[in-house]
Enzyme design. Structure first.
Site, PDB file in Angstrom:
ATOM      1  N   GLU A 169      10.014  14.489  16.615  1.00  0.00           N
ATOM      2  CA  GLU A 169      10.360  14.532  15.194  1.00  0.00           C
ATOM      3  C   GLU A 169       9.496  15.583  14.497  1.00  0.00           C
ATOM      4  OE1 GLU A 169       9.306  11.095  12.619  1.00  0.00           O
ATOM      5  OE2 GLU A 169      11.382  11.223  11.944  1.00  0.00           O
ATOM      6  N   CYS A 185      13.488  10.344   7.728  1.00  0.00           N
ATOM      7  CA  CYS A 185      13.466   9.748   9.065  1.00  0.00           C
ATOM      8  C   CYS A 185      14.822   9.924   9.737  1.00  0.00           C
ATOM      9  CB  CYS A 185      13.088   8.285   8.989  1.00  0.00           C
ATOM     10  SG  CYS A 185      13.963   7.401   7.715  1.00  0.00           S
ATOM     11  N   GLU A 219      10.301   0.511  10.341  1.00  0.00           N
ATOM     12  CA  GLU A 219      11.306   1.573  10.182  1.00  0.00           C
ATOM     13  C   GLU A 219      10.591   2.870  10.518  1.00  0.00           C
ATOM     14  OE1 GLU A 219      13.096   4.443   9.117  1.00  0.00           O
ATOM     15  OE2 GLU A 219      13.161   3.853   6.992  1.00  0.00           O
ATOM     16  N   LYS A 241       0.854  -1.200   0.000  1.00  0.00           N
ATOM     17  CA  LYS A 241       0.000   0.000   0.000  1.00  0.00           C
ATOM     18  C   LYS A 241       0.878   1.234   0.000  1.00  0.00           C
ATOM     19  CE  LYS A 241      -1.979   2.327   3.357  1.00  0.00           C
ATOM     20  NZ  LYS A 241      -1.694   3.693   2.859  1.00  0.00           N
TER      21      LYS A 241
HETATM   22  O1  TXE Z   1       2.564   8.994   8.980  1.00  0.00           O
HETATM   23  P1  TXE Z   1       1.799   7.621   9.092  1.00  0.00           P
HETATM   24  P2  TXE Z   1       2.007  10.440   8.542  1.00  0.00           P
HETATM   25  C1  TXE Z   1       6.569  10.512  10.716  1.00  0.00           C
HETATM   26  C2  TXE Z   1       6.874  11.998  10.648  1.00  0.00           C
HETATM   27  C3  TXE Z   1       5.573  12.591  10.243  1.00  0.00           C
HETATM   28  C4  TXE Z   1       4.612  11.706  11.006  1.00  0.00           C
HETATM   29  C5  TXE Z   1       3.216  11.674  10.486  1.00  0.00           C
HETATM   30  O2  TXE Z   1       7.228  12.468  11.917  1.00  0.00           O
HETATM   31  O3  TXE Z   1       5.444  13.927  10.617  1.00  0.00           O
HETATM   32  O4  TXE Z   1       5.175  10.419  10.916  1.00  0.00           O
HETATM   33  O5  TXE Z   1       3.183  11.349   9.093  1.00  0.00           O
HETATM   34  C6  TXE Z   1      -0.156   4.252   6.838  1.00  0.00           C
HETATM   35  N1  TXE Z   1      -2.616   1.042  10.011  1.00  0.00           N
HETATM   36  N2  TXE Z   1       6.921   9.795   9.500  1.00  0.00           N
HETATM   37  O6  TXE Z   1       0.753  10.795   9.254  1.00  0.00           O
HETATM   38  O7  TXE Z   1       0.395   7.876   9.491  1.00  0.00           O
HETATM   39  C7  TXE Z   1      -0.404   5.455   5.963  1.00  0.00           C
HETATM   40  O8  TXE Z   1      -1.516   5.235   5.124  1.00  0.00           O
HETATM   41  C8  TXE Z   1      -1.824   0.773   8.965  1.00  0.00           C
HETATM   42  C9  TXE Z   1       8.217   9.172   9.499  1.00  0.00           C
HETATM   43  O9  TXE Z   1       1.953  10.523   7.093  1.00  0.00           O
HETATM   44  O10 TXE Z   1       2.653   6.732   9.909  1.00  0.00           O
HETATM   45  C10 TXE Z   1       0.924   5.537   5.215  1.00  0.00           C
HETATM   46  O11 TXE Z   1       0.932   4.600   4.150  1.00  0.00           O
HETATM   47  N3  TXE Z   1      -1.246   1.721   8.219  1.00  0.00           N
HETATM   48  C11 TXE Z   1       8.407   8.302   8.364  1.00  0.00           C
HETATM   49  C12 TXE Z   1       1.932   5.115   6.273  1.00  0.00           C
HETATM   50  O12 TXE Z   1       1.194   4.403   7.248  1.00  0.00           O
HETATM   51  C13 TXE Z   1      -1.448   2.996   8.564  1.00  0.00           C
HETATM   52  C14 TXE Z   1       7.762   8.592   7.086  1.00  0.00           C
HETATM   53  C15 TXE Z   1       2.670   6.268   6.955  1.00  0.00           C
HETATM   54  O13 TXE Z   1       1.747   7.095   7.571  1.00  0.00           O
HETATM   55  C16 TXE Z   1      -2.252   3.354   9.670  1.00  0.00           C
HETATM   56  C17 TXE Z   1       6.460   9.216   7.244  1.00  0.00           C
HETATM   57  C18 TXE Z   1      -2.850   2.296  10.404  1.00  0.00           C
HETATM   58  N4  TXE Z   1      -3.623   2.531  11.465  1.00  0.00           N
HETATM   59  C19 TXE Z   1       6.110   9.818   8.417  1.00  0.00           C
HETATM   60  N5  TXE Z   1      -2.269   4.697   9.778  1.00  0.00           N
HETATM   61  C20 TXE Z   1       9.727   7.623   8.203  1.00  0.00           C
HETATM   62  N6  TXE Z   1      10.078   6.731   9.134  1.00  0.00           N
HETATM   63  O14 TXE Z   1      10.429   7.840   7.239  1.00  0.00           O
HETATM   64  C21 TXE Z   1      -1.504   5.189   8.774  1.00  0.00           C
HETATM   65  N7  TXE Z   1      -1.008   4.168   8.020  1.00  0.00           N
END
Ligand code: TXE
Length: 497
Positions: A396, A299, A265, A189
């Protein structure tokens, strides 16, 4: 089938056919509930197009396709043929690099130069894992003369992969490379903010000759499609990159469904340490790249900068000048370094952090405001006069915002560096080899850069200590995320006891 494609245009490639359907069984299809959602251009805030949205029912269909492929045709493909398919896919990605990079810029907002770099890295990563496909080896283990023991490294099965929006194609490459090389099938996804490049990529999966169902790519939201993946009873493993809070939710869902294997990650708040003897000019460039690359949406971003007292004032003045010189603007302009943040939500989150830094008493050395009046652009921002418990030092931010603090001794800076729940990356800048190695060995983080920053290689493992994650991506280590050991014990005749 016509409404699973739309015609779009990018400034560098002109018009192209953008798939908008869910890629399941090597075909683009509408979702069962026929829902769609809009994709926004973060540089203009305008709608680019709508794509089909996967719901739980679509996840079921994609999982069934992946299961059928895993039990059927994919099993008949030899490891070397698997490798060849990955190499063919890498060739197709390379041939279409400009299109993929342009779609990435359009959808994510990253500069076209950086997007080209991302796609180049995807090519390298997929080739690297293509090379591994026929080198997945077990052992023979000598235990007793009348027995023959060996181990096999077998694929885990159907893997769910959930990726974020900061490096849509690169995260896709990092995830599918080791999974497919080791003989798994995948339901991936993409992030709801950036579904377009993954769908363009999907066309080349079919063209490369992968059997239907081996790699399925769906667009959808976390709370619906993502949750359906992490709690699915017929998915054997879930791999996730994203926020720490969602990482926890995924682990809980895995535990309370079928105990699928989990790798994560997650976030970071990485320290970047500058000693008095560092090459100041070079260090400024790497520190700048460390925080502002990809608009701070990394990240491993070096968001906490610790500078030794002897060069502190000089460093802050020079770094401020450097940050102010970063070209912020249109992602398609060849000189742009920093484009917009990915979404209104991310823009708002970052601006809230900036406001919290101000209200908690930190000094804004530069930036701290919106750039321009359209698009989610934020000025490169530097805070000084920070204290360790401020939100901007602990959480973060995931934007072009960093904080600089002063230190005197090595012991002191290690304590400051470790004042975090995370442990993804870190860096040290010094000309003294002893200091460099001593500090590198002491830092509790999955990656330490010395006199550089953000240099990732697909040959090197990458991942987090502490709350930055579980497991390692890239390198030989990532193969372990996607294989399981089977021990075979054969009795070579003889009596029972
Ligand atoms: O992340 P989410 P968001 C961190 C960064 C950012 C914060 C929020 O600090 O400001 O996260 O970003 C899926 N069950 N990182 O809201 O929600 C979602 O659809 C299963 C760090 O965008 O974690 C997307 O595909 N999946 C990071 C993915 O998770 C779920 C990169 C990331 O979204 C879900 C991005 C659920 N309940 C954000 N809820 C890095 N480590 O590089 C969401 N998703």
């Amino acid at each position: 089938m016509t409404n699973v494609f739309t015609e779009l245009k990018t400034p560098t490639t002109g018009t192209y056919k953008q798939p908008t359907g869910l890629f399941i069984n090597n075909e683009f299809v509408e979702g069962v509930e026929k829902k769609t959602f809009e994709v926004i251009n973060p540089a203009t805030e305008e709608v680019i197009c709508s794509v089909h949205e996967a719901t739980e029912a679509d996840v079921d269909i994609a999982v069934k396709a992946a299961r059928d492929a895993f039990e059927g045709p994919w099993r008949q493909v030899t490891p070397q043929q698997r490798g060849n398919l990955l190499l063919k896919l890498a060739d197709l990605i390379e041939k279409n690099l400009e299109l993929l990079a342009s779609v990435e810029s359009l959808d994510n907002g990253k500069s076209i130069t950086m997007a080209r770099g991302d796609v180049g890295a995807v090519v390298g990563c997929i080739r690297y894992y293509g090379g591994w496909a026929d080198k997945i080896e077990g052992k023979t283990i000598d235990i007793a003369p009348d027995m023959f023991h060996y181990t096999r490294l077998e694929p885990i099965g159907v893997c769910g992969q959930i990726i974020p929006w900061n490096f849509p194609l690169l995260m896709l490459g990092w995830k599918i490379g080791p999974a497919l090389a080791t003989g798994n099938t995948v339901v991936l996804k993409t992030a709801e903010q950036t579904p377009l490049s993954g769908l363009v990529f999907a066309q080349f999966v079919k063209e490369a000759g992968f059997p239907p169902g081996v790699l399925n790519i769906i667009s959808g939201f976390g709370k619906t499609a993502g949750a359906a993946i992490s709690s699915h009873m017929d998915i054997d493993k879930v791999a996730f990159t994203g926020s720490t809070v969602v990482g926890r939710t995924i682990m809980k869902a895995a535990a309370s469904s079928n105990l699928k294997k989990v790798t994560l990650e997650l976030g970071g708040k990485s320290p970047n340490i500058v000693f008095n003897d560092a090459d100041i000019e070079q260090t400024i460039s790497w520190v700048n790249f460390g925080i502002y690359f990809n608009h701070g949406q990394c990240c491993c971003a070096g968001s906490r900068i610790y500078v030794q007292s002897g060069i502190y004032d000089k460093f802050v003045a020079a770094f401020k000048k450097r940050a102010e010189a970063n070209k912020v603007g249109d992602p398609f302009h060849p000189e742009t370094f920093q484009g917009p943040q990915v979404s209104q939500l991310q823009y708002d989150r970052i601006m809230e952090y900036i406001e919290s830094g101000k209200s908690e008493g930190a000094t804004v050395e530069t930036g701290g405001a919106r750039h321009g009046d359209k698009g989610y652009f934020i000025q490169p921002t530097i805070f000084t006069n920070v204290s360790p418990k401020m939100k901007i030092m602990q959480e973060e931010i995931f934007g072009p915002v960093c904080a600089i603090a002063k230190f005197d001794t090595e012991e002191e800076v290690l304590q400051m560096a470790h004042d975090t729940i995370y442990g993804l990356a870190s860096a040290v800048h010094t000309k003294d080899l002893n200091t460099a190695i001593r500090v590198a060995n002491s830092l509790r983080a999955g990656t330490v850069w010395v006199n550089c920053y953000n240099l990732l290689s697909h040959q090197l493992p990458f991942g987090g200590y502490a709350q930055s994650g579980i497991g390692r991506e890239l390198g030989e280590e990532a193969l372990a995320n996607y294989t399981q050991h089977k021990s075979v014990a054969i009795r070579l005749g003889g009596a029972l006891f």
